[in-house]
Design an enzyme around this catalytic site. Structure first.
Site, PDB file in Angstrom:
ATOM      1  N   ASP A   1       0.825  -1.203   0.000  1.00 12.98           N
ATOM      2  CA  ASP A   1       0.000   0.000   0.000  1.00 12.98           C
ATOM      3  C   ASP A   1       0.867   1.264   0.000  1.00 12.98           C
ATOM      4  O   ASP A   1       2.049   1.212   0.298  1.00 12.98           O
ATOM      5  CB  ASP A   1      -0.880  -0.055   1.265  1.00 12.98           C
ATOM      6  CG  ASP A   1      -2.122   0.795   1.125  1.00 12.98           C
ATOM      7  OD1 ASP A   1      -2.258   1.523   0.128  1.00 12.98           O
ATOM      8  OD2 ASP A   1      -2.972   0.716   2.046  1.00 12.98           O
TER       9      ASP A   1
ATOM     10  N   ASP B   1     -10.993   4.009  -0.926  1.00 12.67           N
ATOM     11  CA  ASP B   1     -11.456   3.024   0.053  1.00 12.67           C
ATOM     12  C   ASP B   1     -12.978   3.040   0.176  1.00 12.67           C
ATOM     13  O   ASP B   1     -13.591   4.098   0.136  1.00 12.67           O
ATOM     14  CB  ASP B   1     -10.908   3.367   1.445  1.00 12.67           C
ATOM     15  CG  ASP B   1      -9.410   3.182   1.551  1.00 12.67           C
ATOM     16  OD1 ASP B   1      -8.755   3.000   0.509  1.00 12.67           O
ATOM     17  OD2 ASP B   1      -8.899   3.231   2.684  1.00 12.67           O
TER      18      ASP B   1
HETATM   19  C1  9PG Z   1      -4.724   0.995   5.954  1.00 13.03           C
HETATM   20  C2  9PG Z   1      -5.555   1.406   4.768  1.00 13.03           C
HETATM   21  C3  9PG Z   1      -6.222   0.211   4.080  1.00 13.03           C
HETATM   22  C4  9PG Z   1      -6.915   0.674   2.821  1.00 13.03           C
HETATM   23  C5  9PG Z   1      -5.921   1.393   1.934  1.00 13.03           C
HETATM   24  C6  9PG Z   1      -5.301   2.561   2.671  1.00 13.03           C
HETATM   25  O1  9PG Z   1      -4.377   9.152   5.016  1.00 13.03           O
HETATM   26  N1  9PG Z   1      -4.757   8.814   3.883  1.00 13.03           N
HETATM   27  O2  9PG Z   1      -4.843   9.626   2.960  1.00 13.03           O
HETATM   28  C7  9PG Z   1      -5.147   7.475   3.641  1.00 13.03           C
HETATM   29  C8  9PG Z   1      -5.466   7.052   2.353  1.00 13.03           C
HETATM   30  C9  9PG Z   1      -5.841   5.730   2.152  1.00 13.03           C
HETATM   31  C10 9PG Z   1      -5.890   4.841   3.192  1.00 13.03           C
HETATM   32  C11 9PG Z   1      -5.564   5.263   4.469  1.00 13.03           C
HETATM   33  C12 9PG Z   1      -5.189   6.575   4.699  1.00 13.03           C
HETATM   34  O3  9PG Z   1      -6.281   3.530   2.961  1.00 13.03           O
HETATM   35  O4  9PG Z   1      -6.510   1.830   0.754  1.00 13.03           O
HETATM   36  O5  9PG Z   1      -7.478  -0.426   2.123  1.00 13.03           O
HETATM   37  O6  9PG Z   1      -5.273  -0.786   3.764  1.00 13.03           O
HETATM   38  O7  9PG Z   1      -4.689   2.087   3.861  1.00 13.03           O
HETATM   39  O8  9PG Z   1      -4.173   2.107   6.563  1.00 13.03           O
END
Ligand code: 9PG
Length: 779
Positions: free
Chosen positions: A434, A494
């Site tokens: 990720d 998500d």
């Molecule tokens: C785990 C998650 C899950 C999820 C992923 C991802 O802070 N942000 O901008 C942000 C973006 C996406 C996100 C989390 C935070 O989700 O897509 O399925 O694995 O990480 O943290």
């Protein structure tokens, strides 16, 4: 048809299947048309900028072009065709080369721009633009610019991708995630990553511009509707070009089409061929911890769900149990488990494997948390700005997270060791990696000559080599640049246990990539054309629960419909022990995955296409599935156009037969944010299968064979067990036919008259069974 070329003193013409490129040698420009005389792109030119004796911009339309090689027959990954290379004279120490290829059996042309350093010192390359078209003479469309629509594609998994009115503003940037560059703020200006499509409603035509390689340069297709300026640019990031050397841009596909979704599918197929896409034979399935437990997940939570899956293998035949974010000590300290996982990750992998599932693990390998031990020990492994300050790729987990410098040899070795340890060491055969864009942020790296895309691919290649053939799911990932290195790819934001994202401050900006079912489904629909061509699409998880959620049943059905029709990964992310029987049935309906991906019908006409369509072809029969979505927040009726001809129309969620229809079908009272999933079958004029209610494909997984014995008027339906155990087989008997005997595996079964002309046989499907339905003809 075979591609052809002719050349005279004034012009060079290359013709492929449905595309024609005509170069005006004296003007240094070219046109791209559909081969029918019309040419929406006229007087296009190519340009590049670089630092050689100061900043220089060279364009072909200020030069005279000569045919440097060809036209000649050739063959590459896309088939046979003709190609030629044009060259300018040397100006300011630079010569431009433009390669044009057209194919016997491909509807597109490929353009590649080369920059030759004819000077005496090393140059630094900036942008390479194989196609730029400007002004009324540049884009010859039937509609005025205010009517155009532009499909803008985002740079990574979570980025909104959709068509917009070409006169509005592009979507704002995506905090807290770092974007590759600021999005333009003027009205009518769009920066689309890797691929863009411009739709002219008056002619119904779309110009698709997309880069089919992504090994070195980050690419964009930019539109400025006000200035009628369209360009496709590859960013070389200051790559050095020594005297005598030529560097080429990524290859640009240009296509004119009346069917934009089909052309985008063709674009994905071409990109997949160039990049050696890994497409798994079947999409992965499993359970994921994230959307129920988020970072609070514990070993107990995983074990509880694992035990449930062990006991419900029939209804939930998942393959993978994937632990998401929440087990690790810190972002970067992946091999240190926190106190919520007391027995460690190797032990948990063994438990999962012993229960008969594939252990899966989440990591964000290209992020380095500011408070991590990794950063304390290796501050030199992160991407920095010119002042030497580390750059935050994201602010999350209460800290700044820096991008890993994958060009640092020791960091690269750490990556390999890490993934060997995760897979061969701990026993995880499925990795969800990720925040991958973290390796591709702009900044200073150890290898000053590596571009962002090169750095990204170096990191991803190290991971691929370490995990060997195991399944890699990319997330927060660059799109084209991941092809060939990942097996599955998240293609949208998500999901979340609520339909709509609400900004923290009322009236705050929403950019479209925030977690919500609405945002996730938009990309599932608008990027459906990638599935099976670049990787297996991951539409993100199904949240089927009836408690601890804001999603209504119709909203859950919409999510399930979109996941089913994506043809991609099917993962559930609930506390399975709390699900009602009905909600388990919703998950079961999607297993095993359909395989085929549906196409979005109104991709260019609407920013939220509401119809997905797919043809299911089996040796015994072919039919269509149509998903129709009510994106509105109130109940509405939907009118869905049917493909030509007459169709039996059956709807799954309501269990309703709409009769034989032609032209369109009106679906009344679709709940707010709800969906309808239709099976369309050709009327046969004799008893025939309408559907089963065991699987969302309505015959694609649970039906092995259908045969009608017209001598005896017996309909044979061979069924095979899928996930859902109880359901019905629905059969249509036209006027004049009457069912007189129904047997299942030789024993009599009851049939119910569900609606006029429709009989339903309820049954349990735990083993392969043959349903035999005997009819008599009256009159
Ligand atoms: C785990 C998650 C899950 C999820 C992923 C991802 O802070 N942000 O901008 C942000 C973006 C996406 C996100 C989390 C935070 O989700 O897509 O399925 O694995 O990480 O943290």
């Amino acid at each position: 048809m075979s591609a052809a070329a002719d050349v005279s003193r004034e012009r060079l013409r290359l013709r492929g299947a449905g595309v024609e490129v005509v170069v005006s040698l004296q003007e240094g420009t070219y046109s791209v048309g559909g081969g029918d005389g019309s040419a929406p792109i006229t007087a296009a030119f190519a340009w590049a900028d670089l630092d050689l004796y100061g900043n220089t911009l060279i364009t072909t339309d200020e030069a005279v072009l000569e045919v440097a090689s060809g036209p000649e027959r050739f063959e590459d990954a896309h088939g046979r065709g003709v190609r030629a290379v044009l060259a300018t004279d040397v100006r300011s120490g630079v010569r431009l080369h433009l390669e044009i290829a057209a194919y016997d059996a491909q509807p597109f042309a490929l353009l590649t721009l080369g920059v030759e350093n004819a000077g005496r010192q090393t140059a630094r390359l900036g942008r390479l633009t194989p196609l730029a078209a400007q002004g009324r003479g540049g884009l010859a469309f039937a509609s005025p610019a205010r009517d155009w629509r532009y499909f803008r594609h985002g740079w990574q998994s979570w980025s909104p991708s959709l068509s917009l009115r070409a006169t509005r503003r592009d979507l704002p940037g995506p905090p807290p995630v770092l974007a590759p560059a600021a999005t333009p703020s003027e009205r009518g200006a769009f920066a689309s990553d890797e691929v863009g499509a411009l739709f002219d409603p008056a002619s119904g035509r779309t110009v698709v511009l997309g880069f089919v390689t992504a090994r070195r340069q980050w690419t964009q297709v930019r539109l400025d509707a006000g200035r009628r300026y369209l360009e496709a640019t590859a960013f070389a990031d200051g790559a050095p070009l020594r005297p005598g050397e030529t560097m080429w841009s990524e290859r640009l596909l240009v296509q004119l089409t009346d069917d934009a979704p089909a052309a985008l599918a063709g674009y994905a197929a071409a990109l997949g061929r160039e990049m050696g896409a890994r497409v798994p034979a079947s999409a992965p399935t499993g359970w994921c911890s994230w959307y129920q437990y988020f970072e609070t997940v514990t070993e107990e939570d995983v074990l509880k769900n694992l035990r449930f899956l062990e006991e419900h293998r029939d209804a939930l035949p998942f393959k993978c149990v994937q632990i998401d974010d929440g087990y690790q000590a810190n972002i970067g300290d992946w091999m240190t488990t926190n106190e919520k996982f007391p027995r460690g990750m190797a032990w948990l992998a063994r438990e999962i494997r012993n229960a008969g599932f594939t252990p899966g693990l989440w990591l964000a390998p290209f992020l380095v948390g500011e408070t991590s031990r990794l950063y304390a020990e290796h501050p030199e492994w992160v991407v920095r700005d010119e002042a030497g300050e580390p750059i935050a790729a994201v602010r999350n987990w209460d800290q700044r997270c820096f991008g890993l410098d994958t060009t640092h040899l020791k960091a690269e070795r750490w990556l390999r060791d890490l993934f060997r340890e995760v897979t061969s060491g701990l026993g995880y055969d499925y990795v969800k990696i990720d925040f991958l864009y973290g390796a591709a942020i702009a900044g200073r790296r150890r290898d000053r000559n590596a571009s962002r895309v090169e750095a990204y691919r170096r990191g991803l290649t190290a991971i691929r080599e370490a995990v060997d053939k195991r399944f890699v799911l990319g997330c927060g990932a660059l799109m084209g640049a991941s092809a060939g290195l990942v097996d599955g790819q998240r293609i949208g934001p998500d999901v979340d246990p609520r339909w709509r994202y609400r900004p923290q401050r009322p009236g705050g900006r929403v950019f479209g990539g925030e977690p919500s079912v609405e945002h996730a489904l938009r990309n599932v629909v608008t990027r459906s054309w990638m599935h099976g061509r670049l990787w297996a699409n991951d539409p993100d998880c199904l949240l089927a629960r009836q408690t601890q959620t804001k999603l209504t049943l119709p909203e859950v059905q919409s999510l399930a419909t979109a996941i089913a029709l994506s043809g991609g990964a099917v993962f559930a992310s609930d506390d399975l022990t709390q699900l009602s029987r009905e909600r388990i049935d919703v998950i079961s309906l999607l297993l095993p995955p359909l395989g085929e991906a549906a196409t979005a019908r109104e991709l260019m006409e609407s920013s939220m296409p509401s119809t997905l369509e797919v043809a299911v072809r089996r040796p015994f029969e072919s039919w269509r599935l149509l998903g129709a979505f009510n994106w509105k927040r109130r109940q509405a009726s939907l009118r869905v156009a049917l493909p030509p001809g007459r169709w039996h129309v059956f709807e799954l969620w309501d269990g309703r037969y709409y009769g034989e229809r032609e032209g369109a079908v009106e679906l009344p009272d679709v709940p707010a944010h709800g969906a309808r999933l239709l099976a369309l079958r050709r009327p046969r004029g004799r008893p025939q299968l309408l559907t089963t209610t065991f699987h969302a494909s309505m015959g694609g997984r649970e039906v092995e064979r259908v045969r009608y014995d017209s001598k005896r008027d017996v309909l044979h339906i061979d069924l095979t067990p899928v996930a859902k155990q109880r359901g019905e087989v629905l059969v249509h008997a036209p006027r004049g036919y009457r069912l007189i005997k129904a047997t299942l595996g030789g024993s009599l079964v009851a049939a119910r008259r569900a609606q006029p002309g429709v009989v339903a046989i309820a049954l349990e499907l735990a083993a392969p069974r043959r349903l035999r339905l005997r009819f008599v003809r009256r009159g």
